[in-house]
Each structure stands twice: as structure tokens, then as C-alpha cells.
Design an enzyme around this catalytic site. Structure first.
Site, PDB file in Angstrom:
ATOM      1  N   SER A 282      -9.732   1.333   2.833  1.00 17.98           N
ATOM      2  CA  SER A 282      -8.867   2.117   1.989  1.00 17.98           C
ATOM      3  C   SER A 282      -7.779   1.294   1.285  1.00 17.98           C
ATOM      4  O   SER A 282      -7.206   1.775   0.319  1.00 17.98           O
ATOM      5  CB  SER A 282      -8.179   3.191   2.835  1.00 17.98           C
TER       6      SER A 282
ATOM      7  N   SER B  98     -10.025  -0.863   7.050  1.00 18.12           N
ATOM      8  CA  SER B  98      -9.381  -0.680   5.750  1.00 18.12           C
ATOM      9  C   SER B  98      -8.616  -1.886   5.212  1.00 18.12           C
ATOM     10  O   SER B  98      -8.218  -1.882   4.050  1.00 18.12           O
ATOM     11  CB  SER B  98      -8.429   0.519   5.802  1.00 18.12           C
TER      12      SER B  98
ATOM     13  N   LYS C 107       0.843  -1.202   0.000  1.00 18.63           N
ATOM     14  CA  LYS C 107       0.000   0.000   0.000  1.00 18.63           C
ATOM     15  C   LYS C 107       0.879   1.254   0.000  1.00 18.63           C
ATOM     16  O   LYS C 107       1.900   1.290   0.695  1.00 18.63           O
ATOM     17  CB  LYS C 107      -0.877  -0.030   1.261  1.00 18.63           C
TER      18      LYS C 107
END
Ligand SMILES: [Mg+2]
Ligand SMILES: [Zn+2]
Lengths: 95, 488, 484
Positions: free
Chosen positions: C151, C175, C76
Site C-alpha cells: 500500500s 506494504s 505516507k
């Protein structure tokens, strides 16, 4: 609690975010609906509850007083949008 | 000595006003590294060379607390006879500023490390207690430089993250003079403790000064103004005088004081409103989620308490009680740790009273003249004590001692060596002295007759002549004795 | 070897160790898949050349001691990576190149893995659909119109689409678990303090935790072990022993007591979710676990409390993005104008909303009514968990109240978007570990996950329970590659 446009202006000033009128309008609506959702908390009585101070059951770890960092000016300044060899450069600060 | 009375009031057109002052002193913790990062705190480094990724708030950087800074603050708290809180919390104080890279300062707001304490001042009109409200630990900000470039400011983060103790007094101070005494006392306590070097030129000690005025006799405080970041005692005093008068004028003209932050203008000797700071005056404090609460072990506090050095107040009491010094003398000696150290070094060898006199009169004159601190003294405590000892033992006269003292300033030599080299040893052989006395008297037959017919003032003249002949080496006490006998 | 990318992380590592294939071969497969995945928009930065170099040098040195020997991993874009652009999905960091490496990623690299690329995410991890990224939305491999969740949407999508053999995300309110559920993968949020937060762009410090996202539970145990550990640079990381999760992993969960919280039966929950939950209960019963009904009475207050605490912390954490030290800078006559323009241009709408909410709830006169109140509610929620955990070993709930929704469906109504995290948020507020394990499909053939919540630092138990479910659910991905 609804968040009117003046409130949006005030908090955006505190948060240092400039907004145009349209944005202020939209945000006033969005933030009001979010705050309405948050108001749900008023239903619960917390008079006798202590606020959570940390979610982990540990004491604050500390370090020794040793100089082990610094002397990396080129690294520190590398990403700065405006700088010279020694300093970060910012538009004039008026006091 | 008649006691002076407190007499600092502002005489306005409509009456007498009292000035109420509270101080927020920011004292830099004496430590090698910063409060939450491992970069150096040394003064005077090249810009941005003592900056870590933490100090410059790069994404994902986290604070880790310096244990030594915590202990330094506890010690300072103990030195202020204050309550140490076993549970304190670090908060974020949120505001935007060029020299505040995180956009917040880590400070302590609701739960400071140290609670109430006190500082005792020896004012000319008596002892005065000044209450301490709290002491908390916080980060210093960086520095913006505005005068290099007309359009831009330059940011140096070397100071960013340096540990400060914010020491907040109660609004107990009433005059610029009391502020002077208070800051000096605070500084002295911290220097005794070794927790802050108190170097005001280097910014290790600054204060926010809160000033308000009220009519003498009123019991309620007036609206106060905060004068930010004043970095010398003199400026604090000037700022207070100006600000108090300004407030009195406003109030007497029937207007109100705005509670605001002001800045002391060094060039104009005035204070002015700091609007820019005012605007963003909502700091939105909340506990820093990157740090857990600071929980202290009582054992640590007990240990630090045990290690506490003797502080100025205790030392003063001891000097008065055990050394027979006057409170006035004791106060001067303990005012700075280095002075008391010097004194205590001297009295290992010599008389206490004489040591005090030599330090506070002769040595201070020399230091003042050359603008030196006692730690820069050209004469070591050891050598000065040996000089004093020679006087007490009657090896040299006070007058000779002064000459030797002069010479010691040039080369910090052992005074014994100087006396020997220059042949200044006191003449204390009664036979030798009698010879000189008789010689002087025979040369001044006329004056002897005058003396004996009642002009006793001439005694001093004879002493002086004897000293002259002996080149100052004659033991004055003996000379006196011999003269008295011979002149009968 | 076109099927390498279908293998689990564990099998790939074993394959490299057994010399079935080289690190280079593995890396090329994932690079190839990644290059053909533009339509998913999973990557923000590609590090394919460097990854290939690392693979080649690994093959030369052949050090098989590391837990993650020779595998390329995309992460990420919230993790700072040395000399590789790190954006947090935001314009304000669009040009930021860290000179440092986050602790969690360096833990991976020190165990033999290397960086394949930086994956898209919601801006500063604020979002539940990966639609708030400055770099555009990410698409769910299960359908062109579908969000991958957020996310960590880029991570979820990349893993599901076999662009990386495993990945890591961060979880502040769900997330990791919500996108894992939306894309049919395993995602675990560790106990707060288990993984270091150092070097991860912060969203909400008291809630953020990095965690593994993997194809199966076995991989999850392995990756969790690799990334965890005490870090003296993070004052909130915990000095607790990291277990050898992989070797202790077992589907034997006999006798474990599993709580089923009454309050998670929310209004309007799709029957499929309810059925999946029942199915999960049956799986665990079948595995010998004991099911207990429990109550977590303050659950309903978790989301409102979260939407005070998280924005409050975010408003402060994001104050450092001011155009001075790094990132985007806009013009301005003076310093204040420069700040205001920089932040106005640099932050997207959702980030602005949250900064403003956070500023508001902390501002003078409102602190007690909002922030303090929320922290008290948080304490009550934590107490709820503490209480039930004296009785049960873990808690089973659905991961999300729905399957993946359509792109654009919820962007106009922030609150409806927030409701996505209704099952995941209480866990973050309490610092507990939780995992989402794929367990079935809805009627549109979209994956659904079950969430297992564990006691603090008892990641092993939730991994074991997940394994028991995984074995029984026999979940298989059921999409065709449509994007290449
Ligand atoms: Mg202050
Ligand atoms: Zn302060």
C-alpha cells in the site's frame, strides 16, 4: 463456505454499511472467493495448538493514575461534521 | 425474636412462582484518571472537557492501561473473597452507538481479571451467600442527551473511557429485598476498600438486572430477560417486581418468554423491550490487539492482600465478639464504613453499648430527619462520646443528656461546655438531695399517706416532683434510693 | 545543483552539514521535482510552502546535530500530521486535519527533518497496487501502465522518482517491501514494536509497523535509527535499545548462516525470480555467508491466516469512522442510517470487502472456525521461524512473486491481488524484521527485490546482509523521467 446474499446483508448490517442490490451481488461473489481461499486452513489440524496471544514477548506496560489530558474541547470538536460549542451533534437516537 | 421466613413468591393463577435474579453491577473505579487515558474522571464537568484524543477515538490513538485501576479491581476481588487471575485479557466488544466513539468497548470477556467469589447477606431470615461469578474491568461509554433538540441527540464523552468494574453475580438472588441487601453490601465492601464511591446519583453504581421465574419446586431456570442500566436500588426492586409479574402472566397464558434486553421506564414503572439494541446483538468479541495480555505478579496480589482494610464482615464479627454487641447492632454499625468509623472513634472514650444506642437511636433520628449521612453529622463522634461519658460518670442524667444533645445539634460544642454554661451538672450530693426529698414529701403529706397505705404507684410521682424541683439535675438513682428510705 | 535529488539521503545530509548546499536549495529541488510529477499522482497533500519556510529557518539556525539535519521528507498519508490533512487514502477522512503528530513523524522532525507532503497510499493501507486510494492510483516511474505496488505505493513511487530524498511507509502484510521491490528501492519492515504505532491510522494493529523506504541500505539504517524507539503511548511498542545502525553497518557478513526456505519455491514462479534468488545466494556466499536449506512448513497457510486476522482487526479498527467525530458524514434520517450511509459512501470497495470479511469471521458461530483457527496457525508459523532461527542468522527469499504488474490487471480478482504478498505476509504474522533490497531486473527491465528476514530486534544483521547484496548487485535505476 460461500457467502450468500442474505449473509452479506446481515454482516453489512452489523458493520453499518448500506449496500444496494448490485453491490450485494458483487460482494457475495468476491467474499465467497475470498472465503474459499481462506478455507485452505481447514487442511491443517490445530487441535493441540494454542492461539497466539501476542507476538512480542513483553508484559503489558502501564501508566500511573495521573490526570494529564483533557480540557481540549475545541480540539476534540474541531473536525466534527456537526457540533455546537459543547457537543457532538448526531441525528436523533431512537432507543 | 422469632426468625422471619423467606416469603417472596409470585402467586399466579396457576400456582406459586419463584423469582430468580442475577445482577451485573457496574461500579466505577475510584481513580483520578480513566482506564486507558489520562483524562479526568471527575463528576459534573462541562461537556466534553474531560476528553482526550484517545477517549474520542481519533485515528491512531492507542490505549495505555492505568495501573491503579487494575489494583483497585484486584482489591475489590479480594474483598469479594474471589480468585484473582494472574493472566487476564482485554477484549473488544464491537457495536455501534453514538456514545461509543471507538465503535467498540474495551472489556474482558473470556479471561476476566477476577474469578469466583461470594458476598454474605444478613437477611432477617438468616445468612445468605450470594455467589460472584466474575469481576472484570471495562470502559464506560459517553452520554447521549436526547431531550434538548427534537431532531438531534447531543454527545458528551466525559465518561467515555472511565474505568468500570463489572461484578457479575450468580443467579442466587430471590427477591427485591435480597437485591437491596446485596447491592448495599457490595457498595459497602467497595467503600470500605475505597475502590468505588458507590454514589448512585452520579452513576458510579448501576446494574443490569437479569430476571427469570420458575414454578416453586422446579429445578431448571426459566428464560431470562435483562433489564439494562438501572441506577437506583429502588428502581431495581420495582423493575424486578414488574418484570417477574409480567413473565408469570406470559407463562401462565401458555406463551414463552423471549430472551431479550429490556429497559426500565422510570415514569411508568414498567419494563419495555429495547429492540434497537437487540438488532446488533453480535458483539464479535476478540482480544484487543492494541493491548498485551495482563500478566500479574503474585507478589503484587500478596501485597494488596496485606494492605486490605478490615471489611464489614470481619468488623461485625469483632464487634460481636469483643464489644459484646448483638448481631443486629453490629450489622447496623458496619453497614457503612463511616458509621463504623464514627462508632470506633466514640468508643475510644466511652462505653460501647451506650455509644451504639446513641448512634442508632438518637443520632440516626437526627440524621434521618435532616436527610444527612453520618459523615455530614452535625455532632462529631468526639463530642457525642464525651456526652455519653458524662452520663456514665453520673455527671448528668439521661434526661439532661437529651437536652444537651439537642443543643449540640445546633452548635457542635463540647457537651461539657454546654453543661457548664447552662449549669446542668447533675446533683449527686446525697445531703442536698435529701433536703429536696424531704421538702417534696412535706408538701405532699396526703400522698405520702396514700403511698404508705398501699398505693405504691405514687413512687414515680415523688421522683418526678424531686426532679422538677432540682430542674432535672438530680441524680435519679440517688433520688430513688433516698425516697425509698424516707418513705418507709 | 540539479543533481542534488540524485544523491542519497546520507549524502544530502552530509552536503548540508558541509555547507555544499543549503537546506533551502535541497528543498527547492525536491519541490520542483514534485511539482513536475503530477502524472505519477504520488501526492495527496503538498506542504511545499511550509517546507520551504522550515528549510529557510533551518538555514538560519544551522543546527547540524540532528540525524536528519535540514532534509525535507514526504511521508505516507497514513501518518497523522499536525495541522496537515491526513486522509489514509480514504474519502472518509478526506477533510480530516489532525491536531496531533504521530510519534514516528515527530521522531523525524525532532532530528532536523521537516514535512514535504503527504503521499498517496491504498485506502487504509489495504491493497498491493495503490489502486484502492480514493485519490486515484499511483503510477510506477518504471512505466505509465504500471502499478508501484502497495500500500505504500505513493511513497515508493515518490522516492524512486526523486520527489523526496527518503520516505516512510507502513507494512501490514508487505506494504513497504512489495512496493520497494516494484520500484527498485530499499524498504524495511522493523520488528513489531520497534516503532510506535501512535498516530498512525490503524489497519491491523497486531501486524502494522512503520518503516523506512530509501535509495540505499546506508540511508535505510539512518532513517530506521531516526524513527525507532519505545513510546509509552503505544502499549505494544517495545522498550528495547535502538542500535546505532549506521555506525554498525558493515558488509562483512562472513560466517553468518543464511536459511533458504524450501517452501518459498512456489508454483508458477517466474524463472527470473528464481534466478534472482539464486543470484542472491551467490552474492551472500561470495560475501562469506554460509547457506543452509531450511524448512518453514506452515508458509502455505500464512496468506489465508492473514486474510482472517487482518480483516478481523480492520473491521474493528475502522468502526470509529462513523461520521460523528471527524471526516465524511452522509445524511440519514436517524443515527443508524447516518452511520450506514456515511460508511457506504466513505469507504471504497476493497475496504468494504475487508470490513465485511472481518465482521464475518468474528461473528457469532464463526469465531472459533476462523479467527481462533487463524491465531493458532499464526502460532505455528511463528514456531517455524523460532525453530529455524535457532540455526540460522537470517533468511533469504524473493520479495515478491513477480515484478510490477499493469494497472487494472488484478482489480477484478481480489484473491489474485492478495497472492502478491505471499512472501511478505509470514513475516508480519510473526512480528519479525525484514527488508527488501533491489537486486536485479526481469526481462522487461523491471526491478526485482530480495527479501532478508531477521530475528526479532536484529535489524542490524539484515541491514548488513542487504549491504553485502547491494554492493554486489550494483543495482542502478534504469528509467528515464517521462512524467514531467
Ligand atoms: Mg453486561
Ligand atoms: Zn459491562
Amino acid at each position: 463456505m460461500s457467502i450468500d446474499k442474505d449473509t452479506v446483508k446481515h454482516i453489512s448490517k452489523l458493520a453499518r454499511i448500506s449496500l444496494d442490490e448490485k453491490k450485494i451481488d458483487n460482494l457475495s461473489k468476491d467474499l465467497s472467493s475470498i472465503m474459499k481461499f481462506i478455507e485452505k486452513l481447514n487442511k491443517i489440524n490445530t487441535d493441540k495448538t494454542n492461539p497466539l496471544t501476542s507476538i512480542i514477548n513483553a508484559s503489558l506496560k502501564s501508566r500511573k493514575d495521573e490526570v494529564k489530558d483533557g480540557k481540549i474541547r475545541s480540539q476534540i470538536l474541531k473536525n466534527s461534521p456537526e457540533k455546537n460549542e459543547e457537543f457532538f451533534v448526531v441525528p436523533k437516537v431512537i432507543e | 425474636m422469632a426468625e422471619k421466613k423467606f416469603d417472596y413468591f409470585i402467586n399466579g393463577e396457576k400456582g406459586k412462582w419463584e423469582v430468580i435474579i442475577g445482577l451485573e453491577v457496574h461500579a466505577q473505579v475510584l481513580s483520578k484518571s480513566k482506564l486507558f487515558s489520562s483524562s479526568s474522571t471527575k463528576f459534573g464537568a462541562e461537556p466534553n472537557t474531560q476528553v482526550s484524543l484517545v477517549d474520542s477515538a481519533f485515528p491512531g490513538m492507542l490505549p495505555v492501561i492505568n495501573q491503579f485501576c487494575v489494583e483497585q479491581s484486584i482489591k475489590t476481588g479480594l474483598g469479594l473473597k474471589a480468585k484473582i487471575n494472574l493472566n487476564s485479557v482485554f477484549d473488544r466488544k464491537n457495536y455501534f452507538y453514538a456514545d461509543l466513539p471507538q465503535g467498540y468497548q474495551i472489556s474482558q470477556y473470556k479471561k476476566p481479571l477476577v474469578g469466583e467469589g461470594e458476598v454474605i447477606l444478613d437477611m432477617p431470615y438468616g445468612t445468605k451467600k450470594v455467589g460472584i461469578e466474575r469481576l472484570h474491568l471495562e470502559q464506560d461509554a459517553g452520554k447521549s442527551i436526547h431531550d434538548i433538540d427534537p431532531d438531534n441527540s447531543f454527545v458528551d464523552l466525559n465518561r467515555s473511557g472511565v474505568a468500570l468494574m463489572e461484578i457479575v453475580s450468580k443467579p442466587d438472588l430471590r427477591s427485591p429485598e435480597e437485591v437491596n441487601f446485596y447491592v448495599k453490601k457490595l457498595r459497602s465492601i467497595m467503600r470500605y476498600l475505597g475502590t468505588c464511591d458507590g454514589n448512585m446519583q452520579e452513576g458510579s453504581l448501576r446494574a443490569d438486572v437479569n430476571v427469570s421465574v420458575r414454578k416453586v419446586g422446579d429445578s431448571q431456570f426459566g428464560t431470562r430477560c435483562e433489564i439494562k442500566n438501572v441506577n437506583s436500588i429502588k428502581f431495581m426492586q420495582m423493575a424486578i417486581e414488574y418484570e417477574a409479574k409480567r413473565q408469570v402472566e406470559i407463562l401462565e397464558s401458555g406463551k414463552k418468554i423471549d430472551q431479550e434486553t429490556r429497559l426500565f421506564d422510570v415514569k411508568k414503572n414498567t419494563t419495555r423491550s429495547m429492540r434497537s439494541k437487540e438488532e446488533a446483538h453480535d458483539y464479535r468479541y476478540f482480544p484487543d490487539p492494541d493491548l498485551l495480555p495482563l500478566k500479574l505478579n503474585k507478589d503484587l496480589i500478596d501485597k494488596l492482600k496485606k494492605e486490605l482494610p478490615e471489611l464489614p464482615d470481619q468488623k461485625k464479627d469483632r464487634f460481636i465478639k469483643d464489644h459484646n454487641l448483638s448481631p443486629y447492632e453490629a450489622n447496623i454499625l458496619v453497614s457503612e464504613k463511616e458509621i463504623s468509623d464514627y462508632y470506633e472513634e466514640m468508643i475510644k472514650e466511652c462505653d460501647k453499648k451506650l455509644a451504639t444506642n446513641w448512634i442508632t437511636v438518637e443520632l440516626f433520628a437526627v440524621l434521618n430527619k435532616n436527610n444527612l449521612s453520618i459523615s455530614q453529622s452535625p455532632i462529631s463522634a468526639k463530642n457525642l462520646s464525651s456526652l455519653v461519658k458524662m452520663i456514665t460518670l453520673g455527671k448528668i442524667s439521661g434526661k439532661i443528656a437529651k437536652d444537651v444533645f439537642e443543643k449540640m445539634q445546633v452548635s457542635d460544642k463540647d457537651p461539657k461546655q454546654i453543661v457548664e454554661e447552662e449549669g446542668l451538672v447533675q446533683q449527686s450530693d446525697p445531703k442536698e438531695l435529701e433536703k429536696i426529698v424531704l421538702e417534696v414529701l412535706s408538701k405532699n403529706q396526703d400522698k405520702v399517706i396514700q403511698y404508705q397505705s398501699g398505693k405504691v404507684k405514687l413512687f414515680g410521682y415523688f421522683v418526678g416532683e424531686v426532679m422538677k424541683v432540682s430542674k432535672g439535675k438530680a441524680n435519679p438513682n440517688l433520688v430513688n434510693d433516698i425516697l425509698k428510705i424516707k418513705l418507709k | 545543483m540539479s543533481n542534488i535529488s540524485e544523491l542519497s539521503l546520507t549524502k544530502i545530509i552530509n552536503g548540508i552539514k558541509k555547507k555544499d548546499f543549503t537546506s533551502e536549495e535541497v528543498t527547492k529541488v525536491f519541490i520542483n521535482n514534485s511539482q513536475n510529477s503530477k502524472k505519477l499522482n504520488a501526492y495527496i497533500s503538498e506542504c511545499f510552502d511550509d517546507a520551504l519556510k522550515s528549510a529557510k529557518s533551518f538555514d538560519k539556525k544551522k543546527d547540524y546535530n540532528g540525524l536528519l539535519s535540514g532534509v525535507p521528507i514526504a511521508v505516507k498519508d497514513l501518518f497523522c500530521t499536525k495541522d496537515v490533512k491526513t486522509t489514509a487514502g480514504s474519502k472518509i477522512l478526506h477533510n480530516f486535519i489532525p491536531t496531533y503528530e504521530s510519534t514516528v513523524t515527530s521522531n523525524l522532525w525532532s532530528k532536523g527533518a521537516f514535512l514535504l507532503g503527504k503521499l498517496n497510499c491504498d485506502e487504509f493501507a489495504m491493497g498491493s497496487s495503490n489502486e484502492t486510494s480514493f485519490f486515484g492510483n499511483v503510477v510506477n516511474p518504471y512505466g505509465k501502465q504500471l502499478v508501484p505496488g502497495g500500500s505504500s505505493g505513493g511513497s515508493a513511487s515518490a522516492l524512486a522518482a526523486e520527489l523526496t530524498p527518503a520516505t516512510i511507509g507502513t507494512d501490514t502484510g508487505g506494504s513497504i517491501r512489495q512496493p520497494a521491490s516494484f520500484t527498485g528501492i530499499v524498504g524495511l519492515k522493523p520488528t513489531y514494536g520497534r516503532c510506535s504505532r501512535w498516530g498512525i491510522a490503524a489497519f491491523a494493529s497486531s501486524l502494522d509497523q512503520a518503516g523506512p523506504m530509501t535509495k540505499n541500505v546506508e540511508d535505510c539504517a539512518l532513517l530506521l535509527q531516526a524513527m525507532s524507539g519505545y513510546d509509552p503511548k503505544d502499549s505494544t511498542s517495545v522498550d528495547a535499545k535502538v542500535e546505532n545502525y549506521s555506525s554498525k553497518l558493515t558488509e562483512n557478513v562472513k560466517g553468518l548462516k543464511i536459511g533458504i526456505p524450501n517452501e518459498y519455491r512456489v508454483d508458477n514462479m517466474p524463472t527470473e525470480i528464481d534466478n534472482l534468488w539464486k543470484q542472491g545466494i551467490d552474492y551472500l556466499k561470495d560475501a562469506g555467508a554460509i547457506i543452509k536449506n531450511i524448512s518453514l512448513p506452515h508458509t502455505v497457510y500464512a496468506l489465508p491466516a492473514y486474510y482472517i486476522v487482518a480483516p478481523a482487526e480492520a473491521s474493528s479498527n475502522l468502526a470509529r469512522y462513523d461520521g460523528v467525530k471527524y471526516g465524511h458524514r452522509a445524511k440519514g434520517k436517524n443515527l443508524i442510517e447516518m452511520y450506514e450511509n456515511t460508511r457506504s459512501e466513505g469507504f471504497g470497495d476493497e475496504v468494504k470487502r475487508r470490513i465485511l470479511i472481518g465482521t464475518y469471521v468474528l461473528s457469532s458461530g464463526y469465531y472459533d472456525a476462523y479467527y481462533l483457527k487463524a491465531q493458532k496457525v499464526r502460532q505455528l508459523i511463528k514456531n517455524d521461524f523460532d525453530k529455524v532461527f535457532s540455526d540460522v542468522d537470517a533468511i533469504l527469499t524473493p520479495s515478491t512473486p513477480s515484478s510490477a504488474f499493469k494497472i487494472g490487471d488484478k482489480t477484478d480478482d481480489p484473491v489474485s491481488m492478495y497472492l502478491n504478498d505471499i512472501f511478505t505476509v509470514p513475516v508480519n504474522l510473526s512480528g519479525l524484521p525484514a527488508i527488501s533490497v533491489p537486486a536485479g531486473y526481469d526481462e522487461n527491465n523491471l526491478p526485482l527485490g530480495l527479501q532478508i528476514i531477521g530475528k526479532a530486534f536484529d535489524e542490524q544483521t539484515i541491514l548488513n546482509l542487504s549491504l553485502a547484496i547491494e554492493k554486489r548487485a550494483n543495482f542502478k535505476k534504469n528509467f528515464k523521467v517521462w512524467w514531467s
